[in-house]
Write an enzyme that holds these catalytic residues in place. Structure first.
Site, PDB file in Angstrom:
ATOM      1  N   LEU A 280       0.829  -1.198   0.000  1.00 58.01           N
ATOM      2  CA  LEU A 280       0.000   0.000   0.000  1.00 58.01           C
ATOM      3  C   LEU A 280       0.873   1.261   0.000  1.00 58.01           C
ATOM      4  O   LEU A 280       2.070   1.200   0.274  1.00 58.01           O
ATOM      5  CB  LEU A 280      -0.910  -0.007   1.233  1.00 58.01           C
ATOM      6  CG  LEU A 280      -1.923  -1.147   1.316  1.00 58.01           C
ATOM      7  CD1 LEU A 280      -2.514  -1.241   2.723  1.00 58.01           C
ATOM      8  CD2 LEU A 280      -3.039  -0.952   0.279  1.00 58.01           C
TER       9      LEU A 280
ATOM     10  N   LYS B  38       9.006  -0.994   1.703  1.00 55.83           N
ATOM     11  CA  LYS B  38       9.803   0.093   2.240  1.00 55.83           C
ATOM     12  C   LYS B  38       9.372   1.401   1.577  1.00 55.83           C
ATOM     13  O   LYS B  38       8.813   1.369   0.472  1.00 55.83           O
ATOM     14  CB  LYS B  38      11.290  -0.177   2.032  1.00 55.83           C
ATOM     15  CG  LYS B  38      11.812   0.069   0.615  1.00 55.83           C
ATOM     16  CD  LYS B  38      11.334  -0.924  -0.384  1.00 55.83           C
ATOM     17  CE  LYS B  38      11.645  -0.490  -1.796  1.00 55.83           C
ATOM     18  NZ  LYS B  38      10.778  -1.114  -2.761  1.00 55.83           N
TER      19      LYS B  38
ATOM     20  N   HIS C  65       0.895   2.269   5.531  1.00 55.91           N
ATOM     21  CA  HIS C  65       1.646   1.145   6.081  1.00 55.91           C
ATOM     22  C   HIS C  65       1.382   0.939   7.565  1.00 55.91           C
ATOM     23  O   HIS C  65       1.071  -0.172   8.013  1.00 55.91           O
ATOM     24  CB  HIS C  65       3.151   1.347   5.866  1.00 55.91           C
ATOM     25  CG  HIS C  65       3.581   1.195   4.453  1.00 55.91           C
ATOM     26  ND1 HIS C  65       4.886   1.421   4.045  1.00 55.91           N
ATOM     27  CD2 HIS C  65       2.903   0.836   3.330  1.00 55.91           C
ATOM     28  CE1 HIS C  65       4.970   1.208   2.742  1.00 55.91           C
ATOM     29  NE2 HIS C  65       3.793   0.870   2.289  1.00 55.91           N
TER      30      HIS C  65
END
Length: 323
Positions: free
Chosen positions: A75, A98, A80
């Protein structure tokens, strides 16, 4: 390798479609159980394309399915934290794209939620699983270039349209978040310590995101590093060079590149080519995290590493005036 882990993919982002889900299909210990998206129609397209067993009409519905053991979260950055914590509260192991979040404080909350609920949690830096990175670090440890003195890394790409989440402030867009996180994480992986000093400058667009940034990192033993990230080039460019007291490692190789890769150890009068065969890094990442679930392996990307990287990114973002 252990049994197959039943995975759910929590979102239909482009990185999932292009990189991670095709890698999950190749991973020996992965079973594509479920796909969920904010658009059920798009999730159904993913099911047809990749062969997921189930489609979920909402992100919440996937988390409520007891068959889902682990979730991959691709997403937007701003989502996150919320969905990592929700997944942890539903007892799901979590692999999250990340950067994990916008700040170190948010990353701490995510880790604490996962620890509290007894689930594994790892940041998805696929390239850190590559045999190339392991080979480079082994070459450094062997003393082939002497003591580390300087490192430079760069990751630049062409720009994006105004609708892209990478260039929108409200979705934590910008070159440091999107590209610089590769450079910071690689530098930290090589030096294996946190910099004492950080200086950085950046250029901002009308949307108030950095489309270019460069940072200086000074380490306690006098060694140094610099990194550059940008969404301002006609062509993609990513590479890294590592300088020692007795030689240099030149790695003109893109992050997450696979196949037969070559880097070079150069000294005053010699140059040695080292070749490495690198499989799909995303596949290696899925298999490694699956092994953590089934066989008690240790995550390649640790919580401590993610926190350290988040701190460095915080410092760079504050230096350039983003935070």
């Amino acid at each position: 390798m252990g049994r197959k882990v039943k995975w759910g993919v929590l979102g239909t982002a482009d990185i999932a479609r292009r990189c991670t889900i095709p890698a999950m299909q190749k991973a020996k210990n992965c079973y594509l159980y479920g796909i969920a998206g904010r658009s059920k129609e798009k999730a159904e397209q993913f099911q047809e394309q990749f062969g997921f067993e189930k489609v979920f009409g909402s992100l919440e519905a996937m988390l409520e399915d007891e068959m889902v053991e682990a979730v991959y979260i691709p997403l937007p950055n701003t989502m996150h934290k919320e969905w990592v914590i929700k997944a942890a509260e539903h007892g799901k192991h979590v692999l999250c794209e990340k950067p994990l979040a916008g700040t170190e404080a948010d990353v701490k909350e995510m880790i604490e939620a996962c620890d509290k609920n007894g689930v594994l949690f790892m940041e998805a830096f696929a390239y850190l699983h590559s045999p190339l990175i392991q080979s480079v670090k082994e070459t450094i440890r062997s003393g082939a270039i002497g003591e580390l003195s300087f490192m430079e890394s760069i990751f630049i790409t062409p720009g994006y349209t105004a609708e892209n989440i990478r260039v929108r402030r409200e979705t934590l867009g910008g070159s440091v978040y999107d590209l610089g996180c590769y450079c910071t994480s690689l530098t930290l992986s090589v030096f294996e310590e946190e910099p004492k000093e950080i200086k950085a400058i950046g250029h901002f667009t009308e949307q108030q995101i950095d489309d270019f940034a460069t940072a200086y990192l000074g380490f306690g033993n006098g060694s140094r590093a610099c990194m550059t990230s940008g969404m301002c080039s006609a062509q993609r460019g990513d590479r890294f060079f590592i300088y020692g007291t007795e030689g240099t490692i030149e790695a003109p190789i893109s992050f997450n590149e696979e196949g037969t890769l070559a880097y070079y150890v150069k000294k005053e009068e010699s140059s040695r080519e080292i070749t490495v065969t690198a499989p799909d890094n995303y596949m290696l990442e899925i298999e490694q995290f699956g092994g953590c679930i089934t066989d008690g392996e240790n995550p390649r990307v640790t919580h401590e590493f993610s926190l350290r990287n988040a701190r460095v990114m915080d410092r760079i973002l504050k230096e350039i005036g983003y935070q």
